[in-house]
Each structure stands twice: as structure tokens, then as C-alpha cells.
Design a protein around this motif. Structure first.
Motif, PDB file in Angstrom:
ATOM      1  N   VAL A 190      22.399 -23.215 -82.613  1.00 30.42           N
ATOM      2  CA  VAL A 190      23.354 -24.309 -82.619  1.00 30.42           C
ATOM      3  C   VAL A 190      23.869 -24.593 -84.021  1.00 30.42           C
ATOM      4  N   HIS A 203      19.726 -25.544 -75.443  1.00 33.80           N
ATOM      5  CA  HIS A 203      19.062 -25.038 -76.651  1.00 33.80           C
ATOM      6  C   HIS A 203      17.971 -24.025 -76.302  1.00 33.80           C
ATOM      7  N   LEU A 256      23.804 -31.247 -76.350  1.00 30.48           N
ATOM      8  CA  LEU A 256      22.726 -30.264 -76.404  1.00 30.48           C
ATOM      9  C   LEU A 256      21.593 -30.618 -75.438  1.00 30.48           C
ATOM     10  N   VAL A 283      24.768 -32.776 -83.814  1.00 35.28           N
ATOM     11  CA  VAL A 283      24.753 -32.891 -82.349  1.00 35.28           C
ATOM     12  C   VAL A 283      25.143 -34.328 -81.994  1.00 35.28           C
TER      13      VAL A 283
END
Ligand SMILES: *Cc1c(COP(=O)(O)O)cnc(C)c1O
Length: 356
Positions: A139, A128, A153, A171
Motif C-alpha cells: 500500500v 491488505h 484499506l 490511509v
């Protein structure tokens, strides 16, 4: 003011002086449960399996891979810096079929290219906040486009410094680190697994220490808590105190504080004639990259000498470049407790004094 560890809150250091209790002591277990609740708030998730992995950010990375990726599985990894390559290396060691999606250092990864890289991979993994380049990889559209693939992530540098929305972004597996924007010493990797991903944990991952099946019997707050490995008690005290600090300040306030300090730094650097490295629009507030001002270094001195002067004469640490940008860029951290206008001014004054 390097790329981490950041300055630790004084109250965090004090909390580490508290007497130890055992890892099965009821007092400790309730502190751990509270810590996990605080972590859910910063990760913006309701994932039950949310806890700090014992180890630094890289231990979190290994946990994310070793529990879900088996030999022969395909995994798409975005690479635009050191930490993306590290994930490729770690996944290759598990025998995975790694599909690298590269972007030039300093540029973000296009989300579309990750989604189009391979048909239904087991997982898509992305950093990230790339600490080696100061770039934010977005994202937000990966979750809706990924299908059955797991989304992994790396939030090591992002958590606490820029918005992280695990549930909204869908995520599946996220890991972070204690020593970046959370301003706690290095040693813990906050970790979270979605309910969907939880069903896909390998039955017998090749790492015993990082086996989520066994660890969850200890960290998950229901029923009997079974010993797996001794929890790093003092580090949990530290993380709990750091997270409470963040909670009391307010996550949004902390994010705004990073933003303000960073604007002040970036403006000041440009005023001094520096050129920023990371692509505009994707620059991280907590980690600023600038080109080394070659022509303005004092005669006979290189960039490493100048960084040493900052450290020795001004007590300020900044980071050098990595990989092909070693010696060519600097990395300036404004992470957690360190992200304050006063620190920015100290650095800008010291730079002005040290440059020709
Ligand atoms: C620092 C960092 C890591 C590794 O964390 P360690 O605590 O050094 O093990 C991984 N990913 C990113 C993006 C980082 O900044």
C-alpha cells in the motif's frame, strides 16, 4: 490454526466474565476511550475517529463503504481473492460504478495498476492481507499517488500480525476484525477515519445502524455522549484486554513472533515436501497457503478427510481453500496468540504422521 477465529488469550476470556455496566456508565466510557487509544497505537494513527464498530470485519467493510460511497460514485477495487470480491459486491449494492482491478489468486496487486485504473475515482479500496490466498498487497505508494481519492484499506487479517501504518501510508478509512491477529472473539471491527475523510462522510448514509455521523456522537470522547445503539459491553472488555496484551508484549515483538513462527512453519512444510502457494516476497506470516499434497494422501481419502483427521486425532484445525482453490490448497493460520513455535511443531508432526 485456521484462517480465524484464532485462539483467544485466556485473560481475554476471563475479562468477559466481569459484571456488566451500562454503555453510558462513566467507568465504561473511560474503558472505551482507553480502548480507542490502544487501537490508535496498533493502527499507527492519530485519527480521532478510531473505535470498534459493533459487528465482525464485514460490518467494518460495510461501514467504510456505506458512509462514503453513493450511487454513481466510482470506486477502484483490487481483487485477488474472496475479500476483494466481497468489497466489489458491497459497493455495487450501493449503486457505485465499480472498477475491478484483478490479479491472479496467489499474486499481489500492482499498486500502479490501481492508480492508473480510473481518473480521480471517489475511492480506491484494497485488501491488505488476503486471507483467502495468503498474499500481502502493498500500500506504501498509493497514498502519494491517489490525489483526492479516498484510500480504503481492509486490515482485518493484517492488524497486529504485520506492520500497518495508517498515517504514513495516508490511509483514509481502515477496518479490521477482533478475531484474527488480535486474538479476541469475533464481534468487533476496529475502525479508523482520517480527518480528511471525516469531512466527506455522507450526510445521510443509507444505513442507520452504521451511520458514522450518529455513531461518532457516542464514541468521540468530547462533550455529551449520545446513545445510538447499545455498545457490546463484554466484547469491549475483551478487546481492551486483548489490546493491553498486545501493548504489554509490544507491537514490534508480536510482529516478530508471527514472522518467526511462520518461518518455522514454511521451512517445515517444504521439508515435508509441500509446495507453498502464495508468491514469494508477498507471503503473509499469519496465513500460510500450501498446495494440497495430492499424491501423498492416504489411499481413498481426500484432503477434507485429512483435515478431519487433524481435527479429530490431533485437535488441530486448518482451513481449506476457497473459490476455485477449494480442495486444492490449505490455509494455515498463525494468528495472534496462536503464532507460537510449539503450535507449528504440533502441526508438522501431525501432518507427517497423517500423510502417506
Ligand atoms: C475475515 C475477513 C473479513 C471478514 O471478516 P468477518 O469477521 O468474517 O466478517 C474481511 N476481510 C478479510 C481480509 C478477512 O480476513
Amino acid at each position: 490454526m485456521g484462517p480465524g477465529p484464532s485462539n483467544v488469550y485466556p485473560s481475554v476470556l476471563q475479562s468477559m466474565n466481569q459484571p456488566l455496566v451500562g454503555h453510558l456508565d462513566p467507568e465504561f466510557l473511560s474503558l472505551l476511550d482507553e480502548t480507542n487509544d490502544l487501537l490508535r497505537q496498533v493502527f499507527k494513527t492519530s485519527n480521532r475517529l478510531t473505535f470498534p464498530v459493533s459487528g465482525t470485519g464485514t460490518a467494518g467493510m460495510e461501514t467504510a463503504l456505506v458512509n462514503f460511497i453513493q450511487a454513481g460514485d466510482s470506486i477502484v477495487v483490487g481483487v485477488n481473492g474472496v475479500f476483494g470480491s466481497r468489497m466489489c459486491d458491497a459497493a455495487e449494492r450501493l449503486g457505485a460504478n465499480v472498477i475491478r482491478v484483478d490479479a491472479p489468486w496467489g499474486e499481489p496487486i500492482e499498486q500502479r495498476t490501481l492508480l492508473d485504473a480510473y481518473p480521480s475515482p471517489k475511492a480506491i479500496a484494497l485488501v491488505h492481507a488476503e486471507t483467502s490466498t495468503g498474499v500481502r498487497n502493498d500500500v506504501d505508494i498509493l497514498g502519494s499517488g491517489k490525489g483526492e481519492s479516498l484510500l480504503i484499506l481492509d486490515c482485518v487479517t493484517s492488524l497486529g500480525g504485520i506492520p500497518v501504518e495508517l498515517d504514513e501510508w495516508k490511509v483514509d478509512i481502515a477496518f479490521s476484525g477482533s478475531q484474527k491477529c488480535l486474538s479476541v472473539p469475533p464481534g468487533l471491527s476496529p475502525f479508523s477515519v482520517s480527518e480528511t475523510a471525516r469531512e466527506k462522510i455522507s450526510e445521510r448514509p443509507p444505513s442507520w445502524y452504521l451511520d458514522l455521523n450518529m455513531i461518532s456522537r457516542y464514541v468521540d470522547g468530547v462533550g455529551e455522549r449520545a446513545y445510538h445503539h447499545t455498545a457490546p459491553i463484554s466484547m469491549i472488555y475483551a478487546l481492551n484486554t486483548g489490546l493491553r496484551h498486545l501493548h504489554n508484549e509490544g507491537l514490534e515483538m508480536s510482529i516478530a513472533r508471527h514472522e518467526n513462527a511462520s518461518d518455522r512453519l514454511k521451512e517445515g512444510l517444504e521439508r515435508l515436501g509441500f509446495r507453498l502457494f502464495a508468491r514469494e516476497g508477498n507471503r503473509l506470516p499469519q496465513l500460510t497457503t500450501v498446495w494440497v499434497p495430492e499424491g501423498r494422501l492416504p489411499p481413498g481419502r481426500n484432503e477434507a478427510d485429512l483435515r478431519r483427521t487433524l481435527l479429530e486425532n490431533h485437535g488441530i484445525e486448518i482451513g481449506g481453500g476457497l473459490g476455485e482453490f477449494q480442495g486444492r490448497i490449505w490455509r494455515i493460520g498463525l494468528m495472534g496468540h496462536s503464532a507460537r513455535p510449539h503450535n507449528v511443531d504440533l502441526l508438522l508432526n501431525a501432518l507427517e504422521e497423517s500423510l502417506d
